[in-house]
Design a protein around this motif. Structure first.
Motif, PDB file in Angstrom:
ATOM      1  N   GLU A 220     109.280  50.198 -13.890  1.00 25.12           N
ATOM      2  CA  GLU A 220     110.327  49.177 -13.914  1.00 25.12           C
ATOM      3  C   GLU A 220     110.961  49.013 -12.529  1.00 25.12           C
ATOM      4  O   GLU A 220     111.305  47.905 -12.121  1.00 25.12           O
ATOM      5  N   ALA A 221     111.100  50.123 -11.810  1.00 22.42           N
ATOM      6  CA  ALA A 221     111.616  50.027 -10.438  1.00 22.42           C
ATOM      7  C   ALA A 221     110.669  49.220  -9.563  1.00 22.42           C
ATOM      8  O   ALA A 221     111.107  48.374  -8.764  1.00 22.42           O
ATOM      9  N   ASN A 222     109.377  49.442  -9.705  1.00 23.57           N
ATOM     10  CA  ASN A 222     108.406  48.693  -8.910  1.00 23.57           C
ATOM     11  C   ASN A 222     108.387  47.213  -9.286  1.00 23.57           C
ATOM     12  O   ASN A 222     108.189  46.348  -8.422  1.00 23.57           O
ATOM     13  N   ARG A 223     108.591  46.904 -10.574  1.00 24.05           N
ATOM     14  CA  ARG A 223     108.671  45.491 -10.968  1.00 24.05           C
ATOM     15  C   ARG A 223     109.893  44.824 -10.332  1.00 24.05           C
ATOM     16  O   ARG A 223     109.824  43.682  -9.871  1.00 24.05           O
ATOM     17  N   TYR A 224     110.992  45.543 -10.335  1.00 25.40           N
ATOM     18  CA  TYR A 224     112.193  44.975  -9.731  1.00 25.40           C
ATOM     19  C   TYR A 224     112.015  44.780  -8.225  1.00 25.40           C
ATOM     20  O   TYR A 224     112.425  43.762  -7.666  1.00 25.40           O
ATOM     21  N   LEU A 225     111.385  45.747  -7.565  1.00 27.39           N
ATOM     22  CA  LEU A 225     111.190  45.648  -6.117  1.00 27.39           C
ATOM     23  C   LEU A 225     110.304  44.465  -5.737  1.00 27.39           C
ATOM     24  O   LEU A 225     110.489  43.871  -4.677  1.00 27.39           O
ATOM     25  N   THR A 226     109.342  44.126  -6.590  1.00 27.89           N
ATOM     26  CA  THR A 226     108.419  43.032  -6.258  1.00 27.89           C
ATOM     27  C   THR A 226     108.833  41.690  -6.855  1.00 27.89           C
ATOM     28  O   THR A 226     108.592  40.645  -6.252  1.00 27.89           O
ATOM     29  N   GLN A 227     109.456  41.696  -8.035  1.00 24.28           N
ATOM     30  CA  GLN A 227     109.750  40.445  -8.735  1.00 24.28           C
ATOM     31  C   GLN A 227     111.240  40.137  -8.841  1.00 24.28           C
ATOM     32  O   GLN A 227     111.613  39.079  -9.364  1.00 24.28           O
ATOM     33  N   GLY A 228     112.081  41.044  -8.373  1.00 28.95           N
ATOM     34  CA  GLY A 228     113.513  40.799  -8.451  1.00 28.95           C
ATOM     35  C   GLY A 228     114.014  40.859  -9.890  1.00 28.95           C
ATOM     36  O   GLY A 228     113.383  41.467 -10.761  1.00 28.95           O
ATOM     37  N   PRO A 229     115.149  40.209 -10.195  1.00 35.61           N
ATOM     38  CA  PRO A 229     115.711  40.247 -11.555  1.00 35.61           C
ATOM     39  C   PRO A 229     114.747  39.744 -12.623  1.00 35.61           C
ATOM     40  O   PRO A 229     114.831  40.174 -13.779  1.00 35.61           O
ATOM     41  N   ALA A 230     113.810  38.855 -12.269  1.00 34.88           N
ATOM     42  CA  ALA A 230     112.847  38.351 -13.251  1.00 34.88           C
ATOM     43  C   ALA A 230     111.963  39.473 -13.801  1.00 34.88           C
ATOM     44  O   ALA A 230     111.427  39.362 -14.907  1.00 34.88           O
ATOM     45  N   GLY A 231     111.813  40.551 -13.049  1.00 37.27           N
ATOM     46  CA  GLY A 231     110.985  41.662 -13.501  1.00 37.27           C
ATOM     47  C   GLY A 231     111.667  42.576 -14.493  1.00 37.27           C
ATOM     48  O   GLY A 231     111.038  43.505 -15.007  1.00 37.27           O
ATOM     49  N   LEU A 232     112.949  42.307 -14.785  1.00 37.33           N
ATOM     50  CA  LEU A 232     113.710  43.191 -15.668  1.00 37.33           C
ATOM     51  C   LEU A 232     113.921  42.598 -17.049  1.00 37.33           C
ATOM     52  O   LEU A 232     114.727  43.117 -17.824  1.00 37.33           O
ATOM     53  N   THR A 233     113.219  41.535 -17.401  1.00 34.47           N
ATOM     54  CA  THR A 233     113.374  40.905 -18.711  1.00 34.47           C
ATOM     55  C   THR A 233     113.078  41.906 -19.825  1.00 34.47           C
ATOM     56  O   THR A 233     112.031  42.540 -19.845  1.00 34.47           O
ATOM     57  N   GLY A 234     114.033  42.062 -20.737  1.00 34.31           N
ATOM     58  CA  GLY A 234     113.841  42.966 -21.872  1.00 34.31           C
ATOM     59  C   GLY A 234     114.160  44.416 -21.588  1.00 34.31           C
ATOM     60  O   GLY A 234     114.005  45.258 -22.474  1.00 34.31           O
ATOM     61  N   THR A 235     114.598  44.733 -20.381  1.00 32.25           N
ATOM     62  CA  THR A 235     114.924  46.125 -20.053  1.00 32.25           C
ATOM     63  C   THR A 235     116.400  46.400 -20.304  1.00 32.25           C
ATOM     64  O   THR A 235     117.210  45.482 -20.459  1.00 32.25           O
ATOM     65  N   ALA A 236     116.748  47.666 -20.316  1.00 32.45           N
ATOM     66  CA  ALA A 236     118.106  48.062 -20.699  1.00 32.45           C
ATOM     67  C   ALA A 236     119.044  48.264 -19.518  1.00 32.45           C
ATOM     68  O   ALA A 236     120.250  48.396 -19.711  1.00 32.45           O
ATOM     69  N   HIS A 237     118.512  48.314 -18.285  1.00 32.92           N
ATOM     70  CA  HIS A 237     119.356  48.654 -17.139  1.00 32.92           C
ATOM     71  C   HIS A 237     119.120  47.690 -15.981  1.00 32.92           C
ATOM     72  O   HIS A 237     118.215  46.857 -16.013  1.00 32.92           O
ATOM     73  N   SER A 238     119.919  47.863 -14.941  1.00 30.58           N
ATOM     74  CA  SER A 238     119.813  47.019 -13.752  1.00 30.58           C
ATOM     75  C   SER A 238     118.699  47.515 -12.842  1.00 30.58           C
ATOM     76  O   SER A 238     118.211  48.644 -12.979  1.00 30.58           O
ATOM     77  N   GLY A 239     118.335  46.651 -11.876  1.00 28.61           N
ATOM     78  CA  GLY A 239     117.297  47.045 -10.932  1.00 28.61           C
ATOM     79  C   GLY A 239     117.699  48.231 -10.086  1.00 28.61           C
ATOM     80  O   GLY A 239     116.891  49.127  -9.816  1.00 28.61           O
ATOM     81  N   GLY A 240     118.959  48.269  -9.651  1.00 33.08           N
ATOM     82  CA  GLY A 240     119.437  49.396  -8.852  1.00 33.08           C
ATOM     83  C   GLY A 240     119.354  50.703  -9.609  1.00 33.08           C
ATOM     84  O   GLY A 240     119.017  51.746  -9.032  1.00 33.08           O
ATOM     85  N   TYR A 241     119.650  50.648 -10.914  1.00 31.39           N
ATOM     86  CA  TYR A 241     119.543  51.862 -11.740  1.00 31.39           C
ATOM     87  C   TYR A 241     118.110  52.375 -11.748  1.00 31.39           C
ATOM     88  O   TYR A 241     117.877  53.579 -11.572  1.00 31.39           O
ATOM     89  N   TYR A 242     117.151  51.471 -11.963  1.00 26.21           N
ATOM     90  CA  TYR A 242     115.758  51.903 -12.057  1.00 26.21           C
ATOM     91  C   TYR A 242     115.256  52.479 -10.733  1.00 26.21           C
ATOM     92  O   TYR A 242     114.517  53.473 -10.712  1.00 26.21           O
ATOM     93  N   VAL A 243     115.636  51.873  -9.614  1.00 26.63           N
ATOM     94  CA  VAL A 243     115.192  52.384  -8.316  1.00 26.63           C
ATOM     95  C   VAL A 243     115.771  53.777  -8.075  1.00 26.63           C
ATOM     96  O   VAL A 243     115.048  54.710  -7.685  1.00 26.63           O
ATOM     97  N   ALA A 244     117.077  53.936  -8.317  1.00 25.82           N
ATOM     98  CA  ALA A 244     117.707  55.246  -8.117  1.00 25.82           C
ATOM     99  C   ALA A 244     117.131  56.286  -9.071  1.00 25.82           C
ATOM    100  O   ALA A 244     116.853  57.436  -8.678  1.00 25.82           O
ATOM    101  N   ALA A 245     116.919  55.888 -10.325  1.00 23.52           N
ATOM    102  CA  ALA A 245     116.369  56.823 -11.309  1.00 23.52           C
ATOM    103  C   ALA A 245     114.934  57.209 -10.970  1.00 23.52           C
ATOM    104  O   ALA A 245     114.523  58.361 -11.155  1.00 23.52           O
ATOM    105  N   ALA A 246     114.157  56.235 -10.460  1.00 20.92           N
ATOM    106  CA  ALA A 246     112.761  56.523 -10.096  1.00 20.92           C
ATOM    107  C   ALA A 246     112.688  57.545  -8.963  1.00 20.92           C
ATOM    108  O   ALA A 246     111.895  58.498  -9.013  1.00 20.92           O
ATOM    109  N   VAL A 247     113.508  57.346  -7.934  1.00 21.53           N
ATOM    110  CA  VAL A 247     113.523  58.290  -6.818  1.00 21.53           C
ATOM    111  C   VAL A 247     113.991  59.662  -7.288  1.00 21.53           C
ATOM    112  O   VAL A 247     113.450  60.699  -6.874  1.00 21.53           O
TER     113      VAL A 247
END
Length: 268
Positions: A220-247
């Protein structure tokens, strides 16, 4: 009577010893071309199958399926690419290679660091080839070159973390077949994630498992990094959350796996 003093050989420093072990791994890989071909072919084949066979049957919300699928394929692809490190580590133990390295005047950690470094170069090459094929079959990045570079960087960080997991598995089993068997547990983990289908389409109990396992978070972090907010459709958290959680997931896995590998190596 003449007494001759024996001068112990000078100890090789960690960077030089690590480079020597990594060079051995690379030479073994280069001299065995099928290993390189199969690593690239496996990753590219998965990409093409999901692009052209299943792509028309899977709904991916506002994203084209190719844009939804590629970040997941690249993420699980690097994990599959480093699975062979475990059996290779077990084989070195069984053949006495590790004991030979231990007899040399070099830091013991260089054996593991060199094995990991050699594997990372093959993984990086496989990742770049697969990414190039992905762009060739229609993958596009809404966030531009920085987004693509960030995704590749996170994929490589994932590979580093899981490389040490498989090194620890190889040391724990000391058996090639057992290490291969443990490695294939990654396959069901990849399917119970958001790599190929949106998590919200899964049954409730399975969805909860998928949402909270590390591969889904990284994908999900990689989708957000490449597709922006459009990559988070149907997810429970923000893009920043996924990037921080992934790291955080990658760092946590790496710390635990390195500690386990070093402890197991000292016991061998």
């Amino acid at each position: 009577m003449t007494v001759t003093a024996t001068v112990p050989p000078s100890r090789v420093r960690l960077p030089a010893a690590t480079a020597a072990v990594a060079r051995r791994v690379l030479l073994m890989t280069v001299r065995n071309p099928p290993v390189i071909v199969m690593a690239v072919l496996q990753s590219v084949t998965f990409l093409l199958i999901f692009r052209y066979v299943f792509g028309g049957a899977i709904a991916s919300g506002d994203l084209r399926y190719v844009d939804f699928m590629v970040p997941g394929i690249l993420t699980v692809g690097v994990v599959f690419s480093v699975m062979g490190v475990g059996p290779a580590m077990a084989e070195d133990l069984g053949r006495g290679i590790v004991d030979r390295f231990r007899s040399l005047p070099m830091p013991r950690a260089a054996v593991l660091l060199g094995r990991a470094a050699g594997a990372h170069l093959l993984t990086a090459g496989t990742l770049l080839v697969t990414a190039a094929v992905a762009f060739a079959v229609g993958f596009r990045v809404r966030e531009g070159l920085p987004g693509a570079a960030a995704m590749l960087g996170l994929c490589l960080l994932t590979a580093v973390a899981f490389t040490w997991v498989f090194i620890a598995v190889g040391l724990a089993t000391a058996d090639v077949q057992a290490a291969q068997g443990f490695g294939f547990l990654v396959l069901p983990l990849s399917f119970v994630s958001s790599a190929y289908v949106p998590v919200h389409t899964m049954p409730g109990w399975l969805r909860r498992v998928a949402e909270h396992q590390p591969l889904t978070v990284i994908i999900e972090a990689n989708r957000y990094l490449t597709q922006g907010p459009a990559g988070l459709t149907g997810t429970a958290h923000s893009g920043g959350y996924y990037v921080a959680a992934a790291v955080t997931w990658c760092a946590g896995i790496l710390v635990v796996a390195v500690a386990a590998a070093l402890a197991l190596f000292r016991r061998r």
